[in-house]
Design an enzyme around this catalytic site. Structure first.
Site, PDB file in Angstrom:
ATOM      1  N   GLU A 154      54.286   4.116  -7.664  1.00  0.00           N
ATOM      2  CA  GLU A 154      53.430   4.916  -8.542  1.00  0.00           C
ATOM      3  C   GLU A 154      54.245   5.646  -9.621  1.00  0.00           C
ATOM      4  O   GLU A 154      54.250   6.874  -9.712  1.00  0.00           O
ATOM      5  CB  GLU A 154      52.617   5.923  -7.729  1.00  0.00           C
ATOM      6  CG  GLU A 154      51.618   5.269  -6.801  1.00  0.00           C
ATOM      7  CD  GLU A 154      50.715   6.258  -6.070  1.00  0.00           C
ATOM      8  OE1 GLU A 154      49.648   5.843  -5.603  1.00  0.00           O
ATOM      9  OE2 GLU A 154      51.096   7.456  -5.964  1.00  0.00           O
ATOM     10  N   GLU A 314      47.558  -0.135  -1.931  1.00  0.00           N
ATOM     11  CA  GLU A 314      47.222   1.015  -1.090  1.00  0.00           C
ATOM     12  C   GLU A 314      45.723   1.254  -1.120  1.00  0.00           C
ATOM     13  O   GLU A 314      45.049   1.038  -2.136  1.00  0.00           O
ATOM     14  CB  GLU A 314      47.910   2.296  -1.587  1.00  0.00           C
ATOM     15  CG  GLU A 314      49.400   2.360  -1.390  1.00  0.00           C
ATOM     16  CD  GLU A 314      49.970   3.711  -1.812  1.00  0.00           C
ATOM     17  OE1 GLU A 314      49.205   4.704  -1.843  1.00  0.00           O
ATOM     18  OE2 GLU A 314      51.167   3.779  -2.128  1.00  0.00           O
TER      19      GLU A 314
END
Length: 677
Positions: A154, A314
């Protein structure tokens, strides 16, 4: 670009695994492997936040524990996505090299801690990262249990604007500007710096936007956002180069939901596989449809970057810990939302996280294995259910991908420019506008690609470009060629207003010839000046944005019915070559868009995935195979109650082998995966 493929053991099922937290408990690794088998897990991501364990002291690398874990997983049929650990720095790094930490827009350097708290320009940070990544590549790049490089985690996360304003970044920004503009005269013109007499006479005068200094030059702000995205992308590119030194494995990095700071469309060019982290806020609205549309839009965008399957890297099997109210997914919702991802092009259902942490900020974030460490609780059982079904579906699904004939334009540079416009309404939300148009296609069960202005259009029968405020230089020529060849194009209010440096177009806007009209002005209505407009036999409420246009070659399809712009066009159509261009001059509601876009869809000859009528809250996605008989349909019910529908044809349920035809009942949060019989 030639993308490398993953050696897929099937549809991937598993998620983030953080065994470093349990190195003092070797029994837990054995228990985790037992539980992973029960949950039908075949893939985990390792090493994401492992820097302090992999390099506990500068230049001292210890990889034996990681290799032991990868080996044990591989021996049990579980493959690894191996991450580079730059998502969080070890304390020895920030203590010895404080210059690696970010500096905020006020010139204050961050303290150690959190995630992605590093300067992406820092030569020290880049060198330390390169050395560690090279060591990982050399040790694990050819390990049979490792199937994918997971680059960092991320990027830009935690510090939400992703940018560093240190002096090293200022120097790099000036260098970037010199390369782009060549001369200060060109830069001053592009930024319109004569406004307020802020003309630059020396490159050293230029500084990143700051509330303590210059933050009113929109060209400066737009270029700074481009620089930040490109500079962080370059950092990612260096990581990719390092891990590929001793390895030919494919690479990915996990993107985030509606993350404005990074132009993911350009990032996609660096990656072999697109992946993203999906966290919709289920159960937070009156019904689930708006959230389902939100999640579907993002899945479509990820698939649209490369027009091939992606990975959902995710998701949560239960709840998150960072929302205002962290409610759990109701029974069935984890199954449905996981299948929604597969339906829209994902080749994985992966979770954050496998086992809940005992401490720190994410100790209450959802996980497959809860603090009770039990396989008997509801969440674990639902994850196992998903894993079992994914195993059964893999052979039919892995060779398929969604094929869209509709594109919606969503462009980061347009998003950035709109956010700085200081015009019309500060309440205006670009993503909400996009979702409103997208929802019509979702409800009809029509595949859509979400693409940028830079992408090719000729593959599509219909292109929709809501609020395309900024027009890139070559975009309108591309659109004109598309429509002239027979394409159908829809664009809207507040489009074609500024160029690539955020300067307003003078005289004719670039798309007005295509649209056959000119835009005279835009108004922001309110409750004191209500308005409506006509379309066919209906009357619809006008939203707050209302443009006044003058027709040239276009013809009106609807007009305003009140206020000073009464009887002027609100909806227009213009024939152009073999195609047509439509203009929606007024901000409409969903009721109008369903009627209008329904007509445009019919004219563009866009077929829905099923001919059947879909009840409210039900949609269908289709992953197309090499032959029509290989197509896989996902019938999804996002209602909080069962619904009845009628199937016109005969289908086979690929999970139960049941034959489906005629009247069927879709249970609450049910997804039926089926093929035509």
């Amino acid at each position: 670009m030639e993308y490398k493929k993953i050696n897929m053991p099937g549809l991937l099922h598993g998620g983030d695994y953080n065994p470093e937290q349990w190195l003092d408990r070797p029994d837990i690794l054995e228990e985790d492997i037992r539980l992973m088998k029960l949950a039908h897990v075949n893939n985990v991501s390792l090493g994401i936040f492992s820097w302090a364990f992999l390099e506990p002291e500068e230049g001292k690398y210890q990889f034996d524990y990681l290799e032991e874990i990868i080996n044990r997983l591989y021996d049990n049929g579980i493959y690894t996505n191996l991450a580079t650990p730059t998502g969080a720095m070890p304390n020895w790094m920030t203590q010895k090299y404080p210059e690696v930490m970010q500096t905020d827009e006020n010139g204050i350097q961050n303290l150690p801690g959190k995630r992605h708290n590093f300067c992406y320009t820092s030569a020290v940070m880049r060198e330390k990262t390169r050395k560690l990544d090279l060591k990982l590549s050399e040790r694990f790049g050819k390990h049979p249990g490792v199937i994918l490089w997971h680059i960092s985690n991320e990027y830009g996360g935690n510090f939400r604007d992703a940018s560093c304003h240190c002096e090293e970044c200022q120097k790099a920004f000036r260098k970037w500007l010199k390369k782009k503009y060549k001369t200060l005269d060109a830069l001053n013109h592009a930024w319109w710096s004569a406004f307020w007499s802020h003309t630059y006479t020396d490159w050293e005068q230029i500084h990143s936007p700051s509330p303590r200094g210059e933050d009113e030059l929109h060209g400066l702000k737009l270029d700074w956002k481009r620089f930040v995205s490109e500079q962080l992308q370059d950092f990612c590119r260096e990581e990719i180069r390092a891990v590929k030194t001793y390895s030919d494995l494919p690479v990915t990095t996990n993107m985030m939901m509606y993350f404005s700071p990074l132009d993911y469309d350009k990032w996609a060019e660096e990656l072999d596989v697109i992946s993203w982290d999906s966290y919709p806020s289920w159960h937070t609205k009156e019904d689930e449809v708006p959230i389902a549309v939100w999640a579907a839009f993002m899945h479509n965008q990820m698939r649209g970057f490369q027009k091939k399957p992606f990975l959902m890297m995710e998701s949560t099997p239960s709840l998150v810990n960072w929302d205002e109210e962290n409610n759990v997914k109701r029974p069935g919702m984890n199954y449905l939302s996981s299948m929604q991802a597969i339906a829209l092009g994902s080749n994985s259902v992966l979770y954050f996280q496998w086992r809940k942490s005992r401490g720190s900020s994410e100790k209450f974030h959802g996980a497959v294995v809860d603090h009770d460490a039990s396989e008997k609780n509801r969440v674990f059982q639902e994850v196992a259910w998903i894993g079992k079904d994914l195993e059964k579906l893999s052979s039919q699904i892995l060779s398929t991908c969604n094929r869209a004939k509709v594109a919606i334009i969503m462009d980061w540079e347009n998003w950035w420019a709109l956010s700085d416009a200081q015009a019309i309404s500060r309440k205006f939300d670009y993503t909400e506008e996009l979702l409103k148009y997208y929802r019509v296609f979702w409800e009809k069960g029509i595949e859509v690609d979400i693409i940028s202005m830079d992408r090719e259009l000729l593959d599509y029968q219909l292109v929709v470009a809501p609020t395309l405020y900024l027009h890139k230089k070559e975009y309108i020529h591309k659109v004109e060629a598309y429509v002239e060849a027979g394409g159908i194009y829809v664009t809207t209010y507040w489009s074609g207003v500024v160029n690539e440096t955020d300067l307003c177009f003078i005289g004719e806007r670039p798309h007005e010839r295509l649209l056959g009209l000119s835009v005279d002005e835009i108004d922001v209505g309110n409750e004191y000046f209500p308005n409506t407009f006509s379309y066919k036999d209906g009357v619809y409420k006008a939203g707050v944005l209302r443009e006044v246009v003058t027709l040239q070659t276009a013809k009106p399809l609807g007009t305003y019915l009140q206020d000073y712009n009464v009887n002027t066009p609100a909806i227009t159509e213009n024939a152009y070559g073999k195609g047509k261009a439509y203009y929606v001059a007024v901000q409409p509601d969903l009721e109008f868009l369903k009627e209008f876009l329904g007509d445009v869809i019919e004219e563009a000859n866009v077929e829905a995935n099923l001919t059947e009528t879909l009840p409210y809250g039900v949609t269908v996605s289709k992953r197309s195979g090499k032959e029509q008989k290989d197509d896989v349909y996902f019938l999804q019910n996002f209602n909080r109650h069962p619904v009845k529908m009628v199937l016109n044809e005969c289908y086979t349920n690929l999970i139960t082998d049941e034959i489906l035809t005629g009247s069927i009942i879709l249970q609450t949060y049910q997804c039926i995966v089926m093929q035509k019989k």
